[in-house]
Write a protein that holds these residues in place. Structure first.
Motif, PDB file in Angstrom:
ATOM      1  N   ILE A   1      29.311  80.621  11.365  1.00 19.25           N
ATOM      2  CA  ILE A   1      30.040  80.088  12.272  1.00 19.25           C
ATOM      3  C   ILE A   1      29.653  79.620  14.136  1.00 19.25           C
ATOM      4  O   ILE A   1      30.477  78.919  14.812  1.00 19.25           O
ATOM      5  CB  ILE A   1      30.913  81.842  12.660  1.00 19.25           C
ATOM      6  N   LYS A   2      28.798  80.390  14.163  1.00 21.25           N
ATOM      7  CA  LYS A   2      27.635  80.609  14.817  1.00 21.25           C
ATOM      8  C   LYS A   2      27.454  78.557  15.413  1.00 21.25           C
ATOM      9  O   LYS A   2      28.042  78.677  16.454  1.00 21.25           O
ATOM     10  CB  LYS A   2      26.659  81.625  14.905  1.00 21.25           C
ATOM     11  N   LEU A   3      27.141  78.746  14.211  1.00 10.11           N
ATOM     12  CA  LEU A   3      26.513  76.580  14.717  1.00 10.11           C
ATOM     13  C   LEU A   3      27.479  76.319  14.725  1.00 10.11           C
ATOM     14  O   LEU A   3      27.861  74.643  15.345  1.00 10.11           O
ATOM     15  CB  LEU A   3      26.339  76.142  12.639  1.00 10.11           C
ATOM     16  N   GLN A   4      28.427  76.631  13.754  1.00  8.40           N
ATOM     17  CA  GLN A   4      30.136  74.971  14.677  1.00  8.40           C
ATOM     18  C   GLN A   4      30.726  75.345  15.529  1.00  8.40           C
ATOM     19  O   GLN A   4      30.710  74.802  16.681  1.00  8.40           O
ATOM     20  CB  GLN A   4      31.385  75.967  13.724  1.00  8.40           C
ATOM     21  N   ARG A   5      30.453  76.364  16.483  1.00  7.88           N
ATOM     22  CA  ARG A   5      30.661  76.917  18.203  1.00  7.88           C
ATOM     23  C   ARG A   5      29.657  76.528  18.609  1.00  7.88           C
ATOM     24  O   ARG A   5      29.516  75.612  19.328  1.00  7.88           O
ATOM     25  CB  ARG A   5      30.602  78.179  18.246  1.00  7.88           C
ATOM     26  N   GLN A   6      28.179  76.676  18.254  1.00  8.11           N
ATOM     27  CA  GLN A   6      27.208  75.876  18.847  1.00  8.11           C
ATOM     28  C   GLN A   6      28.041  73.984  19.152  1.00  8.11           C
ATOM     29  O   GLN A   6      27.388  73.695  20.388  1.00  8.11           O
ATOM     30  CB  GLN A   6      26.197  75.976  17.896  1.00  8.11           C
ATOM     31  N   VAL A   7      28.144  73.374  18.049  1.00  6.28           N
ATOM     32  CA  VAL A   7      27.654  72.101  17.965  1.00  6.28           C
ATOM     33  C   VAL A   7      29.370  71.689  18.486  1.00  6.28           C
ATOM     34  O   VAL A   7      29.471  70.567  19.387  1.00  6.28           O
ATOM     35  CB  VAL A   7      26.793  71.043  16.679  1.00  6.28           C
ATOM     36  N   GLY A   8      30.067  72.233  18.429  1.00  2.41           N
ATOM     37  CA  GLY A   8      31.244  72.880  18.595  1.00  2.41           C
ATOM     38  C   GLY A   8      32.120  70.843  18.080  1.00  2.41           C
ATOM     39  O   GLY A   8      33.355  70.586  18.876  1.00  2.41           O
ATOM     40  N   ILE A   9      31.883  70.820  16.988  1.00  2.00           N
ATOM     41  CA  ILE A   9      32.226  69.490  16.328  1.00  2.00           C
ATOM     42  C   ILE A   9      33.791  70.591  14.952  1.00  2.00           C
ATOM     43  O   ILE A   9      33.735  71.380  14.645  1.00  2.00           O
ATOM     44  CB  ILE A   9      31.445  68.671  14.946  1.00  2.00           C
TER      45      ILE A   9
ATOM     46  N   ILE B   1      41.129  59.265  10.614  1.00  3.13           N
ATOM     47  CA  ILE B   1      40.373  60.308  11.528  1.00  3.13           C
ATOM     48  C   ILE B   1      40.165  59.790  13.060  1.00  3.13           C
ATOM     49  O   ILE B   1      39.907  58.644  12.874  1.00  3.13           O
ATOM     50  CB  ILE B   1      38.902  60.223  11.282  1.00  3.13           C
ATOM     51  N   GLY B   2      40.550  60.698  14.135  1.00  3.49           N
ATOM     52  CA  GLY B   2      40.535  60.013  15.250  1.00  3.49           C
ATOM     53  C   GLY B   2      40.975  58.928  15.697  1.00  3.49           C
ATOM     54  O   GLY B   2      40.968  58.148  15.768  1.00  3.49           O
ATOM     55  N   GLY B   3      42.374  58.928  14.735  1.00  5.59           N
ATOM     56  CA  GLY B   3      43.838  58.163  15.017  1.00  5.59           C
ATOM     57  C   GLY B   3      43.494  56.799  14.127  1.00  5.59           C
ATOM     58  O   GLY B   3      44.449  56.386  14.448  1.00  5.59           O
ATOM     59  N   GLU B   4      42.540  56.535  13.265  1.00  3.77           N
ATOM     60  CA  GLU B   4      41.672  55.748  13.040  1.00  3.77           C
ATOM     61  C   GLU B   4      42.221  55.663  11.608  1.00  3.77           C
ATOM     62  O   GLU B   4      41.809  56.914  10.974  1.00  3.77           O
ATOM     63  CB  GLU B   4      40.820  55.258  12.417  1.00  3.77           C
TER      64      GLU B   4
ATOM     65  N   GLU C   1      45.654  72.634  21.726  1.00  2.00           N
ATOM     66  CA  GLU C   1      45.773  71.875  23.307  1.00  2.00           C
ATOM     67  C   GLU C   1      44.780  70.958  23.116  1.00  2.00           C
ATOM     68  O   GLU C   1      45.037  69.775  23.496  1.00  2.00           O
ATOM     69  CB  GLU C   1      45.653  72.072  24.351  1.00  2.00           C
ATOM     70  N   LYS C   2      44.245  70.654  21.586  1.00  2.00           N
ATOM     71  CA  LYS C   2      43.430  69.941  21.463  1.00  2.00           C
ATOM     72  C   LYS C   2      43.637  68.835  20.478  1.00  2.00           C
ATOM     73  O   LYS C   2      44.426  68.995  20.011  1.00  2.00           O
ATOM     74  CB  LYS C   2      42.183  70.784  21.024  1.00  2.00           C
TER      75      LYS C   2
ATOM     76  N   ILE D   1      50.238  65.275   0.806  1.00  2.00           N
ATOM     77  CA  ILE D   1      49.463  66.359   1.557  1.00  2.00           C
ATOM     78  C   ILE D   1      49.602  65.370   3.017  1.00  2.00           C
ATOM     79  O   ILE D   1      50.190  64.570   3.293  1.00  2.00           O
ATOM     80  CB  ILE D   1      47.872  66.214   1.189  1.00  2.00           C
ATOM     81  N   ASN D   2      50.231  66.613   3.194  1.00  2.00           N
ATOM     82  CA  ASN D   2      50.622  66.573   4.898  1.00  2.00           C
ATOM     83  C   ASN D   2      50.568  67.276   5.905  1.00  2.00           C
ATOM     84  O   ASN D   2      50.288  69.178   5.760  1.00  2.00           O
ATOM     85  CB  ASN D   2      51.766  66.440   5.371  1.00  2.00           C
ATOM     86  N   ALA D   3      49.179  67.196   6.886  1.00  4.08           N
ATOM     87  CA  ALA D   3      48.320  68.595   7.540  1.00  4.08           C
ATOM     88  C   ALA D   3      47.934  67.497   8.517  1.00  4.08           C
ATOM     89  O   ALA D   3      47.370  66.127   8.527  1.00  4.08           O
ATOM     90  CB  ALA D   3      47.426  69.024   7.282  1.00  4.08           C
ATOM     91  N   THR D   4      47.474  68.239   9.161  1.00  2.00           N
ATOM     92  CA  THR D   4      46.994  67.833  11.412  1.00  2.00           C
ATOM     93  C   THR D   4      45.768  68.934  10.857  1.00  2.00           C
ATOM     94  O   THR D   4      46.118  69.855  11.036  1.00  2.00           O
ATOM     95  CB  THR D   4      47.141  67.242  12.179  1.00  2.00           C
ATOM     96  N   ILE D   5      44.654  68.293  11.499  1.00  3.11           N
ATOM     97  CA  ILE D   5      43.533  68.747  11.623  1.00  3.11           C
ATOM     98  C   ILE D   5      42.512  68.499  12.999  1.00  3.11           C
ATOM     99  O   ILE D   5      42.623  67.569  13.440  1.00  3.11           O
ATOM    100  CB  ILE D   5      42.515  68.904  10.365  1.00  3.11           C
ATOM    101  N   ARG D   6      42.844  69.912  14.024  1.00  4.27           N
ATOM    102  CA  ARG D   6      42.264  69.736  15.357  1.00  4.27           C
ATOM    103  C   ARG D   6      40.900  69.400  15.599  1.00  4.27           C
ATOM    104  O   ARG D   6      39.888  70.097  14.710  1.00  4.27           O
ATOM    105  CB  ARG D   6      42.391  70.818  16.104  1.00  4.27           C
ATOM    106  N   ALA D   7      40.088  68.803  16.474  1.00  3.33           N
ATOM    107  CA  ALA D   7      39.127  68.803  17.442  1.00  3.33           C
ATOM    108  C   ALA D   7      38.233  70.041  16.987  1.00  3.33           C
ATOM    109  O   ALA D   7      38.866  71.084  17.723  1.00  3.33           O
ATOM    110  CB  ALA D   7      38.700  67.855  18.087  1.00  3.33           C
ATOM    111  N   GLY D   8      37.293  70.229  17.012  1.00  2.00           N
ATOM    112  CA  GLY D   8      36.482  71.528  17.421  1.00  2.00           C
ATOM    113  C   GLY D   8      36.966  72.979  16.414  1.00  2.00           C
ATOM    114  O   GLY D   8      37.020  73.811  16.356  1.00  2.00           O
TER     115      GLY D   8
END
Lengths: 366, 364
Positions: free
Chosen positions: A182-190, A67-70, A4-5, A27-34
């Motif tokens: 992993i914890k850091l990634q959850r904390q900052v959410g990026i 990146i971010g649609g740009e 959904e992100k 290479i074809n791929a999409t990476i989602r936010a967070g």
């Protein structure tokens, strides 16, 4: 998992040549936010090159990195919303820890005191509070890595790029840092994008993993799918341990496939269990993980299938025991693993026993 | 575990005798060089140092100790002018050489393909295949009244009469020495640049700085050890150079070495010649100490503020901080008019300034 992100990074048919060498092959791929995304593959597969095209250190020969649609084609590295933790950490040796962490804040309009506060907070976030005045060259490997993380995260990037950040650490430190990351990634959410050649590391840390071979993505999936349903024999070989037994295809009806696997006999498999045989020599094979095979101790009854077997080799790991066993009717031994729970004996070489498996754990490569 | 500990405790006992014999064999190995250095470096230096405190008699040296030669060397206008000129020429040569050497070293290190770097370094050293003396003579041919430069410029109609400011003066010395010492400056800077992990530069870019600012905030500070080596390697020998000022310096271009030669071999005044030699050594040492400290203060101030403000502002503030010390030295000179006092006090001020900065840093 995170469908959904919004899309953060998109590769559109990215090709990269170094002279005649075709490093990235469409290479074809999409990476989602967070998302915690990993690029996994053996050395020379192009995973680091792909990461560096996101950072802007490598141009691409054709295609697009968004990146971010740009489209990032004309955006230099210093203007991209990404920051990187380098494999060597690249901690500036002539600066102190706080000068390193605050390096990217020069053009930040905040006051000097506010910036100092931000540096202190960033150091606190990675567990280095009070290390600010230390000289960078006096830090241990783990501390350098934390400084590199703080230095990147303080700039609040949309994407954090990690180029084999744990490869220089010892095993214990590496496992600790995996959890912290992993914890850091959850904390900052990026979005975190991790490059690694360590499949275990990728499985532990990632939401999704792209397995790369020779400049191409061989499979892009979440860790469980990757482990249980590897898309090809090559991916299966690379991720964890998998046993392979020769198989004959007897019958195909709709999506069901009936095979005769050596030692296993006739089994009917679902269409979702049929994968590409790329990377294997010869005919079709049936693959299964060591832990999906079970030794039946006294009194136990099997699941779908069981057979007689002989223990040929025992490798004791403490929490686990690995057995090489020969199933009746097989040419070669297969590896199985048993957890050493209380009361369960470790079998000796030469012991005759019974093993059981279920059809759902098998994958057919053809 | 116990076994490991036992092995460990055994190690030093076994290693110790071996280490001693290693030290002995090491001493044995360096002894020829050490004896050579002692005889040909330390002994002459001690001799000259001793001479400088003896009294000059006509054609002889008397053993009466005196500091008269030093007083003469530091107060007589002639020696003072020549010492200052030597200092000026050496500083100019160092500046020109290092500033020109840096881009070359940078180019070879950053832009030349790795497989071609050796070739480039080899080419840079090619001028050394010719004798130093011949190279200096060739500069005479190039810079002379009817030389290559003048006839070329005349032929092109750029000038109407030959340029005279390029030969038989200090300009000629600077040009000749800058050429002669170029490789000595290029090589240490090149080595320092080679040692810079390229990921540092990428990190600088990644953290939002342009290539230009990254150069000043990352590359240059990390190349500083090489630059300092280059400065020393060029400055120390050029201040005492004898051949070049003799051949291309003209009457106005005499430097300390020429004067020492005259005092020793023409005027037979060993004590004064020795005092002058020792004085110029002292001068070189102290100037280098001061320069190093100014550089350290520049680096310290620059690093402190480079992360906060505009690049140009940071450079100028750091430069001003370092040059404030130079201003102190000049003020000392103007007030006291006394060269030895200026040098000694000036050095003291530098040391105090640096120690103060160090203390402040550790307090942070």
């Amino acid at each position: 998992m995170s469908s959904e992100k919004p899309v953060m990074i998109e590769f559109k048919d990215v090709h990269k040549y170094y002279g005649d060498y075709h490093a990235l092959r469409g290479i074809n791929a999409t990476i989602r936010a967070g998302e915690f995304f990993s690029l996994l593959g053996p050395s020379g597969c192009g995973k680091t090159t792909l990461l560096r095209t996101i950072a802007g250190f490598e141009g691409i020969s054709s295609g697009a990195v968004m990146i971010g649609g740009e489209d990032m084609a004309d955006v230099p590295a210093n203007q991209r919303p990404t920051n990187m933790v380098f494999q060597s950490y690249a901690i500036f040796p002539h600066l102190t820890v706080e000068e390193n962490v605050g390096f990217g804040l020069r053009k930040d309009p905040r006051s000097k005191a506010e910036k100092a506060k931000a540096v202190e907070d960033a150091l606190g976030m990675v567990g280095l509070k009070g290390f600010g005045a230390r000289a960078a060259h006096a830090l241990s490997g783990g501390q350098r890595q934390r400084v590199a993380l703080a230095r990147a995260l303080i700039l609040k990037p949309k994407v954090l790029l990690l180029d084999e950040p744990l490869s220089a650490l010892d095993k214990k430190m590496r496992e600790q840092m995996q959890v912290e990351l992993i914890k850091l990634q959850r904390q900052v959410g990026i979005t975190f994008i991790l490059v690694t050649h360590d499949q275990e590391e990728a499985l532990v840390m990632s939401d999704r993993i792209a397995v790369m071979f020779e400049g191409q993505i061989a499979q892009l999936a979440d860790p469980e799918t990757l482990y249980r349903r590897p898309a090809s024999r090559k991916v299966a070989d690379f991720i964890g341990t998998m046993n392979f037994l020769p198989a004959k295809i007897l019958n195909e009806a709709g999506s069901k496939v009936e095979v005769d696997a050596q030692g296993f006999g006739k089994i009917t498999l679902d269409g979702a269990q049929v994968m590409s045989a790329e990377g294997s020599e010869g005919g079709a094979t049936v693959g299964f993980r060591p832990e999906t095979l079970t030794i039946l101790f006294d009194g136990q009854t099997g699941s779908d299938f069981e057979s007689e077997a002989v223990v040929e080799e025992v490798v004791y790991y403490g929490d686990m025991t690995y057995y090489d066993i020969k199933i009746k009717g097989c040419d070669t031994a297969v590896r199985l693993s048993m957890r050493n729970v209380f009361g369960r004996p470790v079998l000796d070489i030469g012991t005759k026993t019974r093993v059981a498996w279920s059809a759902g754990a098998l994958v057919l490569f053809r | 575990m116990a076994q490991t500990a036992a092995t460990k405790s055994n190690l030093p006992a076994r290693a110790a005798p071996k280490q001693r014999s290693e030290a002995a064999s090491g001493l044995l190995m360096v002894s020829p060089t050490a004896i050579y250095a002692l005889l040909l470096l330390a002994a002459p230096l001690i001799t000259i140092f001793t001479y400088s405190f003896l009294t000059d008699g006509y054609l002889t040296v008397e053993l009466t100790p005196t500091i008269g030669s030093y007083v003469e060397a530091w107060t007589n206008e002639v020696y003072r002018v020549v010492m200052l000129r030597s200092l000026g020429v050496a500083m100019a040569v160092t500046l020109v050489t290092v500033v020109l050497a840096f881009p070359i070293a940078y180019y070879v290190s950053f832009y030349v393909e790795p497989s071609r770097k050796s070739l480039w370094l080899f080419l840079i050293t090619i001028p050394f295949w010719t004798s130093y003396l011949i190279r200096v003579f060739l500069w005479k041919v190039i810079l002379g009244f009817n030389g290559v430069v003048n006839s070329g410029l005349l032929g092109l109609g750029i000038i109407d009469e030959p340029l005279t400011f390029i030969l038989y003066n200090t300009n000629a010395i600077v040009i000749t020495l800058a050429h002669a010492y170029a490789p000595f400056a290029i090589l240490p800077i090149f080595v320092a640049l080679e040692k810079i992990d390229r990921s540092f530069l990428e990190a600088g870019r990644d953290l939002g700085e342009s290539s230009f600012v990254t150069f000043f905030r990352v590359t240059l500070p990390l190349a500083m050890p090489g630059v300092i080596s280059a400065v020393m390697i060029v400055f120390i020998p050029t201040i005492g150079d004898y051949v070049t000022p003799h051949l291309v310096g003209g009457p106005e271009g005499k430097m300390v070495a020429n004067l020492v030669q005259v005092l020793y071999l023409k005027l037979d005044n060993y004590p004064l010649g020795s005092a002058l030699a020792v004085s110029s050594m002292l001068l070189v040492g102290l100037v280098l100490v001061m320069a190093t400290m100014q550089l350290a203060i520049f680096g310290y101030v620059f690093k402190r503020i480079a992360g906060q403000t505009q690049l140009i502002l940071a450079i100028f503030t750091a430069l001003a901080a370092a040059q404030a010390l130079l201003a102190v030295v000049i003020a000392l000179w103007l007030v006291t008019g006394n060269a030895p006092l200026t040098v000694v006090l000036g050095t003291a001020v530098h040391v105090v300034a640096l120690l103060a900065l160090r203390r402040k840093r550790s307090a942070l």
